[in-house]
Design a protein around this motif. Structure first.
Motif, PDB file in Angstrom:
ATOM      1  N   UNK A 195       0.858  -1.189   0.000  1.00  0.00           N
ATOM      2  CA  UNK A 195       0.000   0.000   0.000  1.00  0.00           C
ATOM      3  C   UNK A 195       0.892   1.237   0.000  1.00  0.00           C
ATOM      4  N   UNK A 196       1.072   1.820  -1.180  1.00  0.00           N
ATOM      5  CA  UNK A 196       2.043   2.898  -1.369  1.00  0.00           C
ATOM      6  C   UNK A 196       1.731   4.154  -0.563  1.00  0.00           C
ATOM      7  N   UNK A 197       0.477   4.638  -0.514  1.00  0.00           N
ATOM      8  CA  UNK A 197       0.224   5.839   0.295  1.00  0.00           C
ATOM      9  C   UNK A 197       0.514   5.635   1.768  1.00  0.00           C
ATOM     10  N   UNK A 198       0.281   4.416   2.270  1.00  0.00           N
ATOM     11  CA  UNK A 198       0.581   4.137   3.674  1.00  0.00           C
ATOM     12  C   UNK A 198       2.083   4.195   3.925  1.00  0.00           C
ATOM     13  N   UNK A 199       2.858   3.603   3.014  1.00  0.00           N
ATOM     14  CA  UNK A 199       4.316   3.655   3.142  1.00  0.00           C
ATOM     15  C   UNK A 199       4.816   5.093   3.035  1.00  0.00           C
ATOM     16  N   UNK A 200       4.145   5.908   2.242  1.00  0.00           N
ATOM     17  CA  UNK A 200       4.554   7.297   2.049  1.00  0.00           C
ATOM     18  C   UNK A 200       4.163   8.214   3.203  1.00  0.00           C
ATOM     19  N   UNK A 201       3.491   7.651   4.201  1.00  0.00           N
ATOM     20  CA  UNK A 201       3.182   8.424   5.410  1.00  0.00           C
ATOM     21  C   UNK A 201       3.760   7.748   6.655  1.00  0.00           C
ATOM     22  N   UNK A 202       4.804   6.993   6.446  1.00  0.00           N
ATOM     23  CA  UNK A 202       5.456   6.285   7.549  1.00  0.00           C
ATOM     24  C   UNK A 202       6.266   7.274   8.389  1.00  0.00           C
ATOM     25  N   UNK A 203       5.923   7.375   9.668  1.00  0.00           N
ATOM     26  CA  UNK A 203       6.596   8.306  10.579  1.00  0.00           C
ATOM     27  C   UNK A 203       8.076   8.004  10.725  1.00  0.00           C
ATOM     28  N   UNK A 204       8.470   6.768  10.456  1.00  0.00           N
ATOM     29  CA  UNK A 204       9.878   6.406  10.591  1.00  0.00           C
ATOM     30  C   UNK A 204      10.736   7.029   9.495  1.00  0.00           C
ATOM     31  N   UNK A 205      10.107   7.489   8.426  1.00  0.00           N
ATOM     32  CA  UNK A 205      10.834   8.039   7.280  1.00  0.00           C
ATOM     33  C   UNK A 205      10.508   9.507   7.053  1.00  0.00           C
ATOM     34  N   UNK A 206       9.255   9.890   7.302  1.00  0.00           N
ATOM     35  CA  UNK A 206       8.799  11.254   7.006  1.00  0.00           C
ATOM     36  C   UNK A 206       8.367  11.953   8.296  1.00  0.00           C
ATOM     37  N   UNK A 207       9.030  13.025   8.631  1.00  0.00           N
ATOM     38  CA  UNK A 207       8.664  13.805   9.815  1.00  0.00           C
ATOM     39  C   UNK A 207       7.295  14.442   9.590  1.00  0.00           C
ATOM     40  N   UNK A 208       6.420  14.315  10.594  1.00  0.00           N
ATOM     41  CA  UNK A 208       5.078  14.902  10.503  1.00  0.00           C
ATOM     42  C   UNK A 208       4.444  14.540   9.158  1.00  0.00           C
ATOM     43  N   UNK A 209       4.259  13.255   8.878  1.00  0.00           N
ATOM     44  CA  UNK A 209       3.927  12.791   7.524  1.00  0.00           C
ATOM     45  C   UNK A 209       2.579  13.250   6.988  1.00  0.00           C
TER      46      UNK A 209
END
Length: 446
Positions: free
Chosen positions: A355-369
């Motif tokens: 699920x690409x949008x979920x991965x693109x909002x991963x707090x471990x990678x993106x601050x304040x996703x």
């Protein structure tokens, strides 16, 4: 089967079987290991079983909170469905990257999406780029890439800007518009130009693709109308293919018509399947990213103001639009062998949905996703996937978005919503069926 007449000379000789976004359900059953989701409860969900394949979830607001809660508790989990194939869901950036990069363990030939028609998929596997594994995948990709001659790239770039300006100016003249229709015109024009469709037929392509790929609200989910639109597209490109075999031009259909893989030419079926894949991929990401990007700017006026006063932020803003909108909801892989992923055992034949949008909002990678930030950097989003199947048209889509928003910000003074936007009911595309707005021209001092 004889297809109806279409634009262009001659009649169709064959019609390929397409893995359509409207296809039915598969029949594969997974090994029963992993988290049994009926044991989970979540007040944000309509039931105790968070089946992410249910397309109704994506027509409503709030799916981002669902992804966040599920990702924190179970970044990898198994969904068991009584009437369809079970599947694993991957929600974290790290696990998504592992699956997408490992084509030796995770195959694309089992289908590009959940619930695809298994008969149609079997017919396309190994022929259509997105459902083909290495090494043949690389051969088909090289043939398509060979069509991007310097002359064609210059033509496309010039036409992107001319088309974007024309689309925006026409929308400003109209004032009250459905922005989904405005946003659809540029990518359809670009993909038509790239494939070799004459300019006079671009509106015809827009009409057919909107129906065939589920963005025409009037078409609804009528399978007959969708199938007819797919057939008309195939007939059109079959006619164009015959022209390009006789008279090659600087376009992708010519490259496919005269290219070879492993020393053999591509068949007509392979060429038409790949035209269909390019039409879908070339339209969907850019169109829905454009709509979602404008919606994000409308909801965050400080970001709109910042982009207007700091034009150097346009490259990072486009990458943030891609991350934040993530139009491709999931990509499917099928395990070739037993694999340990996230501490769980994935067995041969198991379906794995990333699920690409979920991965693109991963707090471990993106601050304040969940914050839309036009200055976000770095931005390691997966909107174009990753690995062997990294989006073939990523550079073109990025150029389209960059040029469109550059011209839009320069020409549009205000965007006022007239009605709430409506999202598509789809588990494949996180997009929009309508977004009515009023546009006013920017007033500049001289």
């Amino acid at each position: 089967m004889e297809a109806p007449a279409a634009r262009g000379p001659g009649r169709v000789r064959m019609v390929a079987t397409l893995p359509s976004p409207q296809s039915g359900r598969g029949s594969h059953t997974l090994a029963r290991n992993g988290v049994h989701m009926s044991q989970m409860t979540d007040p944000l969900l309509s039931s105790a079983v968070p089946d992410l394949s249910d397309p109704r979830r994506y027509a409503a607001e709030g799916i981002e909170e669902v992804w966040s809660r599920l990702r924190k508790a179970h970044p990898l989990f198994l969904t068991r469905r009584p009437a369809a194939a079970d599947f694993w869901s991957v929600l974290s950036h790290d696990l998504a990257s592992q699956v997408l990069r490992d084509s030796s363990a995770f195959s694309s030939t089992g289908g590009m999406r959940l619930d695809a028609d298994p008969v149609a998929n079997e017919a396309a596997a190994g022929k259509m780029l997105i459902v083909t594994d290495p090494p043949r995948h690389g051969g088909i990709r090289r043939v398509i890439n060979s069509g991007f001659t310097p002359r064609m790239v210059r033509r496309l770039t010039d036409n992107i800007r001319l088309t974007a300006i024309g689309v925006i100016e026409a929308a400003l003249e109209q004032g009250d518009v459905d922005f989904t229709e405005v946003a659809a015109r540029l990518p359809v024009s670009v993909i038509s130009d790239m494939l070799g469709v004459p300019r006079a037929d671009w509106d015809f392509m827009l009409e057919l693709t909107m129906i065939a790929f589920g963005a025409d609200e009037n078409a609804g989910t009528d399978p007959r109308r969708v199938a007819e639109a797919h057939t008309e597209l195939l007939v059109y490109y079959d006619n164009l293919l015959r022209q390009r075999r006789r008279d090659p031009q600087d376009d992708i259909v010519s490259a496919l018509a005269h290219g070879t893989v492993d020393g053999a030419p591509l068949t007509d079926e392979e060429i038409l399947l790949n035209c269909n894949g390019l039409i879908s991929g070339g339209n969907e990401t850019t169109r829905h990213a454009t709509v979602g990007g404008l919606l994000a700017l409308m909801r965050e006026p400080d970001q709109w103001a910042r982009l207007r006063t700091e034009p150097d932020l346009l490259p990072s803003a486009v990458q943030e639009i891609l991350r934040f909108t993530s139009p491709a909801l999931h990509v499917l892989r099928t395990a070739r062998q037993e694999v340990t992923l996230g501490g769980r055992t994935i067995r041969p034949g198991d379906q794995v949905a990333v699920w690409l949008p979920a991965a693109n909002r991963d707090e471990a990678v993106f601050a304040d996703p969940d914050r839309f930030d036009v200055a976000r950097t770095p931005n390691r989003h997966l909107a174009f996937a990753q690995g062997t199947h990294f989006c073939l048209g990523s550079a073109l889509a990025t150029s389209e978005l960059s040029i469109f928003f550059e011209e839009f910000v320069a020409r549009v003074g205000a965007v006022v919503p007239r009605e709430a936007p409506k999202r598509m009911e789809s588990n494949l595309i996180w997009g929009f069926t309508s977004m009515p707005v009023t546009l006013t021209r920017r007033v500049t001092s001289h």
